[in-house]
Enzyme design. Structure first.
Site, short mmCIF file in Angstrom:
data_model
loop_
_atom_site.label_atom_id
_atom_site.label_comp_id
_atom_site.label_asym_id
_atom_site.label_seq_id
_atom_site.Cartn_x
_atom_site.Cartn_y
_atom_site.Cartn_z
N GLU A 64 0.78 -1.64 0.09
CA GLU A 64 0.19 0.36 0.03
C GLU A 64 1.05 1.47 0.10
OE1 GLU A 64 -4.23 -1.43 1.96
OE2 GLU A 64 -2.12 -1.31 3.37
C1 ACM Z 1 -1.90 -5.68 3.70
O1 ACM Z 1 -2.64 -5.80 4.19
N1 ACM Z 1 -1.66 -3.64 3.83
C2 ACM Z 1 -0.82 -6.45 4.12
#
Ligand code: ACM
Length: 533
Positions: free
Chosen positions: A339
């Site tokens: 992310e």
């Molecule tokens: C994640 O759940 N952002 C690895």
């Protein structure tokens, strides 16, 4: 205290209340009443399912005379001590550790075809023998032995029970070497005692990797001597505005050794270049504009990034990884990489190209979330896949291609084994962005065939992450982990041939009374035929 010292006061008590005893008709003079003889747990009724079970012969009955016989090595003695520590409070038996005699419970190392973690358990009327070629195998065998005894063995006060272990042989070894669980100690901080409790729960199901998510936007949880404000300032926050916390280096070392004593390896994660607000808030110079943002207590993701173009970023990363690697005897260091929505793709690739050699320089193998496969995963790196059934074919193919090129995979599909996903829409805790994940859905998939185009040999194991945006207490952890954690553990341990929901749900149901005895509050899924009462 000798056996006679223990029995004398009881005899005196019995004599003193002879009339009462005779009237009750339950006691014979000086002897304990026979415990009720319940059904013996079948050898196959274990989670994770053993590789091979051959029932047969009379059971072994644990008695006041049972000894735990250990080979000469200190480590076998320690595993024997761990077993006795579980059995003594509930049985009330002395269970001495001894290197002499015959029968009883024997823990025995020998060269054999057991692998690093496999074991054989043989049970018959004269005793139970656990054999392995390494202490980890004996430890896993101890977990099997424990599950073969009545659930009341988990209680910490003396229980009046018939302590029998079914006759026969179990031969067992894991399908995957990496069987993990992740605990997010950043969104909410969990104390050393809370993490120890989770480690004990993992050990019961033969999980051997504890991935600690030590940093995120909401809090930095490990003291780094060369950058003291990370923990001192960046640790003093968490989701919802609580006080947060961090582990001193001594506390972290303690957790590592507590886990190691249970054959669990700690995998520390410092998430970067995104998920870094706690670090950015602690040191203005880590920000591209030189301005520290405020600490963050919300639950959004994707808004923070280390400054890829600044040299100080790599001084920071080098210092953190150097200190963390020195504190961590385990093989792995997890660098996150998920992310990174506020980092351009080019910057992401540049960052990972600079950071991966730092991990290698300090002697650790790299693990990254699967977005690492969009950069240049270093030789030997493992990618942790956290996609969903609905993840795009292109993203899955990027992961599969990396796997074909030698990147190992740890499977953590979020709509299967993210333990923080709600079970149903009514689950009071947890999130639902990956969907609602009931117990059957969590269990009913095959890691070996999960991602198309991935060679089976690229799959190194399964990990069940537990993110803590909504979780604050051990009771919260327990409720989300149970009963799904044992299913993830079984996917990691048991041969694919044992996979069958209809038999699994019965074995899982039999764990319920054990969790009750351990004080683990769990989700009573209607999919599982829990015993009544
Ligand atoms: C994640 O759940 N952002 C690895």
């Amino acid at each position: 205290m000798t056996r006679n010292d223990r029995t004398t006061p009881r005899t005196a008590r019995v004599l003193g209340s002879l009339l009462l005893v005779a009237a009750a008709g339950a006691f014979t003079l000086g002897a304990a009443p026979a415990p009720p003889e319940g059904p013996v747990t079948p050898l196959s009724q274990v989670v994770p399912a053993p590789a091979s079970v051959t029932p047969g012969g009379a059971p072994y009955r644990l008695t006041r005379a049972t000894a735990v016989r250990v080979d000469g090595s200190a480590e076998v003695r320690r595993v024997g001590g761990y077993l006795a520590g579980i059995l003594r409070p509930s049985t009330g038996y002395p269970l001495p550790l001894t290197e002499h005699g015959a029968g009883g419970i024997r823990l025995h190392l020998e060269k054999g075809d057991f692998g690093a973690e496999g074991y054989r358990l043989r049970s018959g009327p004269t005793g139970v023998t656990l054999t392995a070629s390494a202490p980890a195998g004996l430890f896993h065998g101890v977990q099997t032995l424990r599950q073969l005894l009545p659930a009341a063995v988990e209680k910490r006060t003396v229980q009046h029970q018939d302590w029998r272990i079914a006759g026969g042989t179990v031969e067992d070894r894991p399908r995957y070497a990496y069987r993990g669980a992740m605990l997010d100690v950043s969104r909410h901080f969990f104390t050393v005692a809370q993490v120890e409790r989770y480690i004990d729960e993992l050990a019961l199901y033969k999980v051997n990797e504890l991935h600690l998510h030590l940093s995120d936007d909401q809090g930095w949880r490990i003291a780094i001597n060369s950058w003291p404000r990370l923990a001192g300032y960046g640790g003093a926050s968490e989701v919802g505005g609580g006080k947060g916390g961090f582990y001193t280096q001594a506390e972290y070392r303690h957790l590592v050794s507590y886990a190691a004593a249970r054959y669990v390896e700690v995998v520390p994660e410092i998430d970067m270049p995104g998920h870094t607000n706690a670090a950015l808030a602690s040191y203005a110079k880590l920000n591209c504009d030189g301005v520290a943002p405020p600490r963050y207590t919300g639950t959004e993701v994707g808004f923070s990034s280390l400054c890829v173009s600044k040299d100080v970023t790599y001084t920071f990363v080098d210092d953190v990884i150097r200190e963390l690697a020195a504190l961590t005897p385990g093989r792995y260091l997890h660098i996150g990489g998920d992310e990174a929505h506020s980092t351009s793709h080019a910057d992401y690739v540049t960052f990972m190209d600079r950071v991966q050699p730092i991990v290698a320089k300090y002697g650790k193998k790299i693990i990254g979330w699967h977005q690492l496969t969009g950069a240049h995963p270093a030789k030997g790196a493992l990618a942790q896949y956290w996609g969903l059934d609905s993840t795009s074919a292109a993203e899955k193919e990027q992961v599969a291609q990396a796997a074909r090129n030698g990147t190992g995979l740890i499977l953590s599909p979020a709509d299967r084994v993210y333990l923080d996903m709600k079970y149903t829409k009514d689950t009071p805790l947890g999130l639902s962005w990956a969907g609602l994940v009931e117990v059957r859905r969590s269990y009913d998939w095959d890691p070996g065939a999960y991602l198309a185009g991935v060679p089976a040999s690229a799959v190194k194991g399964v990990e069940a992450p537990l993110w803590s945006e909504t979780l604050k207490t051990s009771a919260d952890i327990d409720y989300m982990a149970f009963p799904r954690l044992p299913g993830a553990a079984e996917l990691g341990w048991s041969p694919a041939a044992t996979h069958d929901w209809d038999t699994y749900k019965v074995r899982l149901a039999a764990q319920g009374p054990r969790w009750d005895a351990l004080g683990i509050g769990y989700y009573h899924s209607p999919q599982v035929p829990w015993p009544s009462g």
